[in-house]
Motif scaffolding. Structure first.
Motif: not given
Length: 189
Positions: A1, A3-5, A41-43, A45, A50, A52, A187
């Motif tokens: 869960t 986050f990656d930017v 951007l990836h999130k 869950l 996942d 993005g 991230g």
């Protein structure tokens, strides 16, 4: 869960039809290597999902260059000490001068998450369509479009150093196209 930017750049040698169209349009040789940058951007869950998005927009010589994409990945098997298995669906919509391409991918992936590295390999099928529309003067345009399905395989090597990550990836599309890319991101999770 998590986050990656990050910022990603993919390099590829353009297909002959693209190079010929650039030559005809500009009167000069096409670049032998194209670089496509993106912001990603990836999130993560719950349930191994996942999602993005990726985007890039630039104007060069009055012509827009843009790419927009997205993906959904579901990691359906993940156990400590064993490889992780996932499926991913993704799309990319690209507008590069007078060339417009759309790709839709469905892939299977296997990775081996470790503390510092997460090497992965994957493969699947790409549905693609593209159009060239080259202005030839006096309000006239020469255009052509095509579409197809093509298998692809790829491998990547993400290196994780705390919240800082560096990823290298290579891909082979069975039309003969090879791409290589890299991503620098921040991230957690």
């Amino acid at each position: 869960t998590g986050f990656d930017v990050g910022i990603e750049t993919t390099a590829f040698i353009p297909p002959p039809a693209f190079s010929a169209a650039v030559q005809a349009l500009s009167g000069s040789a096409a670049p032998s290597l194209l670089l496509i940058p993106k912001i990603n951007l990836h999130k993560g869950l719950p349930g191994g999902l996942d999602i993005g998005i990726s985007v890039f927009y630039w104007v060069s010589n009055g012509q827009p260059l843009s790419t927009f994409g997205g993906d959904v990945k579901w990691t359906f098997f993940q156990r400590i000490g064993l490889p992780a298995l996932a499926i991913r669906a993704s799309f990319d919509l690209n507008n590069l001068w007078f060339a417009t391409t759309n790709t839709y991918d469905l892939d299977a992936l296997i990775s081996y998450p470790l503390i510092v590295i997460d090497p992965y390999i994957g493969g699947g099928i790409t549905y693609w369509n593209g159009a060239l529309s080259v202005p030839v003067g006096a309000g006239l345009t020469i255009s052509n479009s095509t579409w197809g399905y093509t298998p692809r395989v790829y491998a990547g090597f993400p290196l994780k150093m705390g919240i800082f990550r560096i990823t290298a990836q290579a891909e082979y599309i069975f039309t003969g196209l090879i791409t290589v890319g890299g991503k620098i991101s921040f991230g957690w999770g």
